[in-house]
Write a protein that holds these residues in place. Structure first.
Motif, PDB file in Angstrom:
ATOM      1  N   LYS B 323      -3.610   8.349 -17.186  1.00  9.21           N
ATOM      2  CA  LYS B 323      -4.214   7.602 -16.077  1.00  9.21           C
ATOM      3  C   LYS B 323      -4.931   6.357 -16.607  1.00  9.21           C
ATOM      4  O   LYS B 323      -4.854   5.278 -16.007  1.00  9.21           O
ATOM      5  CB  LYS B 323      -5.192   8.497 -15.298  1.00  9.21           C
ATOM      6  CG  LYS B 323      -4.489   9.572 -14.488  1.00  9.21           C
ATOM      7  CD  LYS B 323      -5.459  10.590 -13.924  1.00  9.21           C
ATOM      8  CE  LYS B 323      -5.951  10.182 -12.556  1.00  9.21           C
ATOM      9  NZ  LYS B 323      -6.540  11.350 -11.828  1.00  9.21           N
ATOM     10  N   LYS B 355      -3.931   2.851  -6.232  1.00  4.82           N
ATOM     11  CA  LYS B 355      -4.253   3.989  -5.338  1.00  4.82           C
ATOM     12  C   LYS B 355      -3.427   5.209  -5.706  1.00  4.82           C
ATOM     13  O   LYS B 355      -3.911   6.338  -5.654  1.00  4.82           O
ATOM     14  CB  LYS B 355      -3.982   3.592  -3.882  1.00  4.82           C
ATOM     15  CG  LYS B 355      -5.122   2.801  -3.277  1.00  4.82           C
ATOM     16  CD  LYS B 355      -4.922   2.636  -1.781  1.00  4.82           C
ATOM     17  CE  LYS B 355      -5.756   1.466  -1.275  1.00  4.82           C
ATOM     18  NZ  LYS B 355      -5.002   0.601  -0.376  1.00  4.82           N
ATOM     19  N   ASP B 358      -4.504   7.987  -8.280  1.00  2.65           N
ATOM     20  CA  ASP B 358      -5.355   9.120  -7.890  1.00  2.65           C
ATOM     21  C   ASP B 358      -4.545  10.360  -7.517  1.00  2.65           C
ATOM     22  O   ASP B 358      -5.081  11.467  -7.459  1.00  2.65           O
ATOM     23  CB  ASP B 358      -6.253   8.720  -6.703  1.00  2.65           C
ATOM     24  CG  ASP B 358      -7.196   7.599  -7.099  1.00  2.65           C
ATOM     25  OD1 ASP B 358      -7.500   7.488  -8.303  1.00  2.65           O
ATOM     26  OD2 ASP B 358      -7.608   6.821  -6.208  1.00  2.65           O
TER      27      ASP B 358
END
Lengths: 283, 361
Positions: B323, B355, B358
């Motif tokens: 991430k 976005k 996530d």
């Protein structure tokens, strides 16, 4: 007189033809060695031996991780393959009856001729998919599968060269079958067995296909035996296909290095055998 | 006597083996030689990825740069082709994959079944598949029409001085030599982009050959990876192949202009690929094709390329590292693209992707 002249002419011509054939047969080897020496030697340098690869297309970098990785894979292959192979060879030569050894020998002969890429796929299915990731363990396993039949066959054949009277002498002095094998037969054939192991290791050291989808490749150091690992043959394969001149240079260097290692092992094994012959003569 | 020699030899062997083992252990002299960071770092996390060769130059640049900034993580990216990348990701043998072909519904369903979670597409950069050629004596930049390209790959045009090629190239003297068609040998996203384009511009191609990561080529030789095709073209007089723009630039190959849907001959570069990106109507799952896009300035064989990331990564450290890399790649990382001739992502796409990060749990 005429007939003698004819015979001499035929002799001279045939000698020349066979000599030419002999030279032609050796020429490819000399050619390969020559090209490798010329192209490889100018490319081996300190950074090649000590650095990690650079990002694709950038100049410089080296193959330190592939050199160590190849050693790591051979070590694993030897750990898996050698004890099993030697023990199997001892069984075949000393303890087997007629049924089992026939099947084992037949299987070993078949296994030797299985294409190495098939062994790679086998190792992929058996080890990589089960473990869930590529690893040096999987690569070592694939190489061990290639190593195994060579070591088994070699060990058996060298044990068979030990004269029967040595075994009989040992048994006559009261040693059991097991004791005879361990302390008389195997030591007598030890140099031959070692030679076989060295040659088998040299043989699998240059294998690419079984490693492509088992050991995979790694741009960094492989830590432990659970991670993918880089190796010289896979790097040569990858770099030789690439369009970058600097990669070609490194592929030549790696090829020379690999060939050098294999040659050293070959010479070493010859020395071992020569020693055996020498000691035989004294005995 | 004999025994002693044997044992001595065994000891030698053991010594060699031992040295090798020690050498390959982390932190030993041998493995420490080229550790770039001067600080002592406990074994970094190794994250394995595999797939497309189309974006490999920028990916290996990114992973190298990211590793220098974050010495505690190493991304080992291997260019095995998009087809193998999808396969290995689905089989969970690598941590994530990369492809220049958006995965089909069927492939996504298979992946979901195997992984137990979704496989997310993250566009990373845009690139162009360019026709590259090696014609002895010709240095000019050739102009290709959709017809000439598709008919060369259909095997209908076999000579370099065919009127279909010489027509748009007045003033260039093309020789009467055979065209050697080169394509990819393995499952390839670049092949998908190329055949996707040819299917859109030539109905015969669409019905006879179609578009996929590997197709039943009417003619030609196969090369492995973008680098393999580049190598083959470089070594084969009379060859034509299709590769990502950066491979052409890095290897000083010749490449041609391609006529777009507005009839203009366009050179693949930052501006023309960015223009193609602007036409994209990006869906929520980022699977989009922008070949043969409308517009005067558009290069018609442009494409996004994607990282394929599982939506569930059980290993917490790897999850955070992946991430972290994605965030860096979408923001700071984008500034490395232009030096390697890739076009950066449009701002709107970046916002959507940030976005989606996530969703990785």
């Amino acid at each position: 007189m005429n007939r003698l002249g004819w015979r001499k002419a035929v002799n001279a011509i045939m000698s020349a033809v066979t000599a030419l054939c002999a030279v032609t047969a050796v020429a490819p080897l000399l050619f390969v060695l020559g090209i490798l020496a010329v192209k490889g030697a100018s490319s081996i340098n300190w950074s090649f031996l000590t650095q990690l690869p650079k990002p694709t297309g950038e100049l410089g970098g080296g193959m330190a991780n592939a050199i160590v990785g190849s050693g790591q894979l051979l070590l694993l292959a030897a750990l898996f393959g050698v004890p099993l192979g030697v023990a199997g060879g001892i069984y075949l030569s000393e303890f087997g009856g007629w049924g089992v050894p026939f099947v084992v020998r037949y299987a070993a002969d078949l296994l030797v001729s299985v294409p190495s890429i098939v062994i790679g796929i086998f190792a992929y299915a058996v080890v990589v998919v089960r473990m869930g990731h590529f690893s040096s363990l999987a690569g070592g396993f694939a190489l061990a599968v290639m190593l195994l039949p060579i070591v088994v066959t070699n060990t058996e054949q060298f044990l068979r060269t030990v004269p029967v009277w040595l075994r009989e002498g040992s048994l006559a002095l009261g040693a059991g079958h097991w004791k005879t094998t361990i302390s008389v037969v195997v030591p007598a054939a030890m140099q031959g067995i070692l030679t076989g192991i060295l040659l088998a290791l040299a043989r699998v050291a240059g294998e690419t296909a079984p490693l492509l989808f088992t050991a995979f490749n790694n741009d960094y150091w492989a830590r432990g035996f659970q991670q993918p690992v880089s190796s010289l043959p896979v790097r040569i394969y990858e770099y030789a296909l690439s369009p970058y001149d600097d990669y070609h240079r490194q592929a030549w260097a790696a090829a020379l290095l690999l060939l050098g290692l294999v040659l050293i092992v070959n010479v070493l094994s010859r020395l071992v055998l020569a020693k055996k012959m020498a000691s035989r003569r004294i005995a | 006597m004999k025994n002693r020699r044997v044992w001595a030899f065994l000891c030698d062997l053991a010594l060699c083996v031992g040295l090798l083992t020690v050498g390959s252990l982390p932190g030993s002299g041998l493995s420490g030689i080229s550790t770039a960071a001067p600080v002592a770092v406990p074994s970094p996390v190794l994250i394995n990825a595999a797939g497309a060769t189309f974006p490999q130059p920028i990916y290996s640049k990114w992973f190298d740069t990211y590793h220098q900034q974050h010495p505690d993580v190493e991304f080992n990216y291997q260019g095995v082709g998009s087809g193998a990348g999808i396969r290995q990701t689905t089989e969970k043998t690598v941590d994530f994959g990369a492809s220049d072909m958006p995965m089909t519904d069927q492939l996504l369903a298979d992946a979901k079944k195997n992984l137990g979670c979704d496989l997310l597409h993250f566009p990373t950069v845009l690139g162009a598949a360019v026709p590259t050629y090696n014609i002895p004596g010709v240095t000019a930049q050739l102009k290709f029409t959709p017809e000439s390209l598709s008919n060369i790959y259909l095997g209908k045009i076999t000579k370099w001085n065919d009127p279909a090629i010489t027509g748009p190239n007045p003033g260039v003297k093309l020789p009467d030599t055979d065209i050697v068609v080169i394509h990819r040998s393995e499952g390839s996203g670049t092949t998908f982009i190329w055949t996707d384009y040819l299917s859109k511009v030539n109905p015969e191609w669409a019905s006879k050959v179609g578009h996929n990561s590997s197709v039943n080529w009417p003619v030609g030789l196969g090369g492995k990876g973008n680098e393999g095709v580049a190598g083959l073209v470089k070594q084969t007089p009379g060859a034509i192949g299709y590769i990502e723009l950066i491979y052409v630039i890095q290897n000083n190959l010749s490449y041609g202009l391609v006529q777009n849907s507005s009839g203009k001959f366009i050179k693949a570069d930052l501006a023309s690929v960015t223009a193609a990106a602007a036409t994209a109507n990006m869906p929520a799952d980022f699977r989009v094709s922008i070949t043969n896009a409308p517009g005067n300035a558009v290069y018609p064989i442009s494409s996004f390329t994607w990282l394929l990331i599982p939506s569930h990564i059980p290993d917490g450290t790897k999850r955070d590292d992946i991430k972290g890399f994605l965030k860096w790649m979408l923001t700071d990382g984008q500034k490395y693209t232009e030096a390697l001739a890739y076009a950066p992502l449009p701002k709107a796409v970046v916002a959507k992707e940030l976005k989606q990060i996530d969703r990785i749990q």
